[in-house]
Design an enzyme around this catalytic site. Sequence first.
Site, short mmCIF file in Angstrom:
data_model
loop_
_atom_site.label_atom_id
_atom_site.label_comp_id
_atom_site.label_asym_id
_atom_site.label_seq_id
_atom_site.Cartn_x
_atom_site.Cartn_y
_atom_site.Cartn_z
N ILE A 17 0.83 -1.20 0.00
CA ILE A 17 0.00 0.00 0.00
C ILE A 17 0.86 1.25 0.00
CG2 ILE A 17 -1.79 1.23 1.29
CD1 ILE A 17 -2.24 -1.60 2.71
N CYS A 18 0.49 2.20 -0.84
CA CYS A 18 1.19 3.47 -0.86
C CYS A 18 0.40 4.47 -0.01
CB CYS A 18 1.32 3.95 -2.30
SG CYS A 18 2.39 5.36 -2.44
N LEU A 19 0.82 4.61 1.24
CA LEU A 19 0.10 5.49 2.17
C LEU A 19 1.14 6.20 3.03
CD1 LEU A 19 -2.62 6.39 3.47
CD2 LEU A 19 -2.47 4.36 4.92
#
Lengths: 247, 152
Positions: B87-89
């Site tokens: 996840i790109c967070l």
Amino acid sequence: MEPLSSLAAEYKSGSPILLEKIKVLDEQYAAIRRTRGDGNCFFRSFMFSYLEHIMECQDQAEVDRIQPNVEKSRKALQTLGYADLTFEDFFALFLEQLECVIQGKETSISHEELVIRSRDQSISDYVVMFFRFVTSAEIQMRTEFFEPFILGLTNTTVEQFCKLSVEPMGEESDHVHITALSDALGVPIRVVYLDRSSCDTGGVSVNHHDFMPVAGDLPSASCSSVKNFPFITLLYRPGHYDILYPK
Amino acid sequence: MSTPARKRLMRDFKRLQQDPPAGISGAPQDNNIMLWNAVIFGPDDTPWDGGTFKLTLQFTEDYPNKPPTVRFVSRMFHPNIYADGSICLDILQNQWSPIYDVAAILTSIQSLLCDPNASSPANSEAARMFSENKREYNRRVREIVEQSWTAD
């Protein structure tokens, strides 16, 4: 710890203004202690300098003075809606270090051990994080005061600033952080600026700024006879803080 | 063996059990407090409604000073989720701070589902569709929701 001459050696072929300024520093300061340049240098320098002061002066009065301020920060975080579990370990570890530097107890540590702990990330990073929590709480509890400064730095709300620039590890500190930490804990901090700025009035001088807490109960700096004089002196070079030792 | 990370994770778990935020659940695997399974339910009244998305959270002894590695196990179609489920967070990378516990991490991921960040696409097809063809995007999301019921 290194003699101040090591600083001059660094700039040997550098700007003449800086070399002049280092000469001035050399008259007032005996030594420099370098701090890891990982974005936490202000907090880490403060940690070491503060604990070292208490150790060298066996300043039990300062330990007693700061504890209510630490509890005030804890309450502030609770008021702001932070879950206890997210910050209690950091508070506990800082209070533990505070106890350890006073001698004559089972838990007492030596100066050498203090240096080791300050390099040990599992301790040092927890104390840095403790300061970040205290700083964030202070800023958010005094939003109206800090808002104009924060707007001058970034285009975010006070809450966003704390989330993005105070609470994450490795985020660098600005005068907003220093003011807030100094106020929250009631500890004066002197920052000496070593940069290329110069005044035309002739004669080189080195600027410094004293962050004096607003709170009334200032520490007595028991090692020196001067009341309310900052016992923490940091050397600021653009982007980095180290510790300075006065002569 | 009890380390600061493990002790903290026990408290994270307790808080998640006592005061679970709506639409998420999570628990450590048997005999391994450092590896968690979690489920995020798709928020109501959105294309994600009805989906049950499985994730794993792998913690290290540096927790909570370092974030866990969080990955979707269920197949996803989302602008900020890579094909391998990672996840790109921001809070899981450079904006991480120990103020986030497991409940807060999962809640943030849940809100990311409906509120993608267009500036950091991890799945360029999903990102493009999200901005250019919302109808088709929503259809693909519904497909993912249906797959989430049948996948093991």
